[in-house]
Write a protein that holds these residues in place. Structure first.
Motif, mmCIF file in Angstrom:
data_model
loop_
_atom_site.group_PDB
_atom_site.id
_atom_site.type_symbol
_atom_site.label_atom_id
_atom_site.label_comp_id
_atom_site.label_asym_id
_atom_site.label_seq_id
_atom_site.Cartn_x
_atom_site.Cartn_y
_atom_site.Cartn_z
ATOM 1 N N ALA A 75 -6.798 11.925 -9.555
ATOM 2 C CA ALA A 75 -5.880 11.385 -10.565
ATOM 3 C C ALA A 75 -5.608 9.903 -10.322
ATOM 4 N N LEU A 76 -5.498 9.507 -9.055
ATOM 5 C CA LEU A 76 -5.260 8.100 -8.735
ATOM 6 C C LEU A 76 -6.499 7.257 -9.027
ATOM 7 N N ILE A 77 -7.665 7.835 -8.798
ATOM 8 C CA ILE A 77 -8.918 7.142 -9.131
ATOM 9 C C ILE A 77 -8.995 6.948 -10.642
ATOM 10 N N ASP A 78 -8.725 8.023 -11.384
ATOM 11 C CA ASP A 78 -8.780 7.954 -12.855
ATOM 12 C C ASP A 78 -7.775 6.956 -13.417
ATOM 13 N N ALA A 79 -6.630 6.803 -12.761
ATOM 14 C CA ALA A 79 -5.599 5.876 -13.222
ATOM 15 C C ALA A 79 -5.925 4.425 -12.852
ATOM 16 N N GLY A 80 -6.966 4.228 -12.058
ATOM 17 C CA GLY A 80 -7.371 2.875 -11.690
ATOM 18 C C GLY A 80 -6.589 2.272 -10.532
ATOM 19 N N LEU A 81 -5.786 3.089 -9.844
ATOM 20 C CA LEU A 81 -4.961 2.574 -8.756
ATOM 21 C C LEU A 81 -5.804 1.937 -7.660
ATOM 22 N N TYR A 82 -6.831 2.620 -7.224
ATOM 23 C CA TYR A 82 -7.640 2.099 -6.123
ATOM 24 C C TYR A 82 -8.416 0.861 -6.546
ATOM 25 N N ALA A 83 -8.919 0.844 -7.759
ATOM 26 C CA ALA A 83 -9.659 -0.327 -8.245
ATOM 27 C C ALA A 83 -8.746 -1.554 -8.280
ATOM 28 N N ARG A 84 -7.502 -1.370 -8.697
ATOM 29 C CA ARG A 84 -6.556 -2.495 -8.717
ATOM 30 C C ARG A 84 -6.248 -2.981 -7.302
ATOM 31 N N GLU A 85 -6.166 -2.065 -6.364
ATOM 32 C CA GLU A 85 -5.907 -2.470 -4.983
ATOM 33 C C GLU A 85 -7.068 -3.290 -4.428
ATOM 34 N N VAL A 86 -8.288 -2.869 -4.689
ATOM 35 C CA VAL A 86 -9.462 -3.621 -4.242
ATOM 36 C C VAL A 86 -9.441 -5.022 -4.853
ATOM 37 N N THR A 87 -9.159 -5.111 -6.145
ATOM 38 C CA THR A 87 -9.098 -6.413 -6.818
ATOM 39 C C THR A 87 -8.029 -7.296 -6.188
ATOM 40 N N PHE A 88 -6.865 -6.735 -5.906
ATOM 41 C CA PHE A 88 -5.795 -7.501 -5.276
ATOM 42 C C PHE A 88 -6.267 -8.106 -3.950
ATOM 43 N N TYR A 89 -6.860 -7.288 -3.092
ATOM 44 C CA TYR A 89 -7.276 -7.787 -1.782
ATOM 45 C C TYR A 89 -8.442 -8.763 -1.882
ATOM 46 N N GLN A 90 -9.313 -8.563 -2.851
ATOM 47 C CA GLN A 90 -10.394 -9.535 -3.041
ATOM 48 C C GLN A 90 -9.816 -10.891 -3.439
ATOM 49 N N GLN A 91 -8.824 -10.893 -4.325
ATOM 50 C CA GLN A 91 -8.194 -12.142 -4.733
ATOM 51 C C GLN A 91 -7.374 -12.736 -3.591
ATOM 52 N N ALA A 92 -6.684 -11.910 -2.832
ATOM 53 C CA ALA A 92 -5.888 -12.393 -1.708
ATOM 54 C C ALA A 92 -6.785 -13.014 -0.642
ATOM 55 N N ALA A 93 -7.979 -12.487 -0.474
ATOM 56 C CA ALA A 93 -8.902 -13.014 0.535
ATOM 57 C C ALA A 93 -9.303 -14.451 0.233
ATOM 58 N N GLY A 95 -7.181 -16.688 -0.872
ATOM 59 C CA GLY A 95 -6.006 -17.548 -0.727
ATOM 60 C C GLY A 95 -5.503 -17.597 0.701
ATOM 61 N N ASN A 96 -4.314 -18.113 0.856
ATOM 62 C CA ASN A 96 -3.704 -18.272 2.172
ATOM 63 C C ASN A 96 -3.415 -16.949 2.864
ATOM 64 N N TYR A 97 -3.228 -15.896 2.098
ATOM 65 C CA TYR A 97 -2.921 -14.579 2.657
ATOM 66 C C TYR A 97 -3.946 -14.192 3.716
ATOM 67 N N ALA A 98 -5.202 -14.506 3.474
ATOM 68 C CA ALA A 98 -6.279 -14.069 4.366
ATOM 69 C C ALA A 98 -6.222 -14.733 5.732
ATOM 70 N N ARG A 99 -5.540 -15.832 5.877
ATOM 71 C CA ARG A 99 -5.494 -16.511 7.171
ATOM 72 C C ARG A 99 -4.759 -15.695 8.228
ATOM 73 N N ASN A 100 -3.796 -14.899 7.814
ATOM 74 C CA ASN A 100 -2.971 -14.161 8.761
ATOM 75 C C ASN A 100 -3.126 -12.648 8.673
ATOM 76 N N HIS A 101 -4.058 -12.178 7.888
ATOM 77 C CA HIS A 101 -4.214 -10.746 7.691
ATOM 78 C C HIS A 101 -5.667 -10.353 7.822
ATOM 79 N N PRO A 102 -5.916 -9.073 7.993
ATOM 80 C CA PRO A 102 -7.302 -8.605 8.162
ATOM 81 C C PRO A 102 -8.178 -8.981 6.974
ATOM 82 N N ARG A 103 -9.449 -9.110 7.249
ATOM 83 C CA ARG A 103 -10.423 -9.443 6.211
ATOM 84 C C ARG A 103 -10.953 -8.193 5.527
ATOM 85 N N ILE A 104 -11.350 -8.374 4.293
ATOM 86 C CA ILE A 104 -12.065 -7.312 3.582
ATOM 87 C C ILE A 104 -13.538 -7.561 3.839
#
Length: 108
Positions: A75-93, A95-104
């Motif tokens: 249900a979470l896959i169908d709702a796109g929750l995981y896809a949105r999370e991947v997109t968020f982390y790809q965009q965060a990587a 920016g500055n967020y990636a300097r202090n947090h784990p890499r994707i």
């Protein structure tokens, strides 16, 4: 890429395939201390050993894999929750967020 359906399927061969798709040249030699935390996703924590190479020197020795192994994840896959999370982390990587947090290293 075929995603694992259990923790036992997290192997050096699978990680090499997953990380290879992300453009990393280092090869994983070993996976140790594999452990999981369960919730809306399964978070699998592991220590990894790489072949000795220039490419491997800056890669993390600990990885976390978030994967949808839990009952009801469809249900979470169908709702796109995981896809949105991947997109968020790809965009965060990017920016500055990636300097202090784990890499994707790879995202599917």
């Amino acid at each position: 890429m075929q995603l694992p359906t259990s923790i036992d399927e997290i192997t050096p061969a699978w990680l090499n395939h997953a990380l290879g798709e992300g453009g990393f040249g280092a090869r994983v030699d070993g996976v140790r201390n594999v452990r999981a935390s369960h919730g809306t996703t399964t978070r699998i924590y592991m220590d990894v050993d790489y072949e000795q190479s220039v490419e491997a020197r800056d890669l993390p020795s600990q990885l976390m894999l978030k994967i949808a192994l839990e009952e009801g994840c469809e249900a979470l896959i169908d709702a796109g929750l995981y896809a949105r999370e991947v997109t968020f982390y790809q965009q965060a990587a990017r920016g500055n967020y990636a300097r202090n947090h784990p890499r994707i290293l790879s995202a599917s």
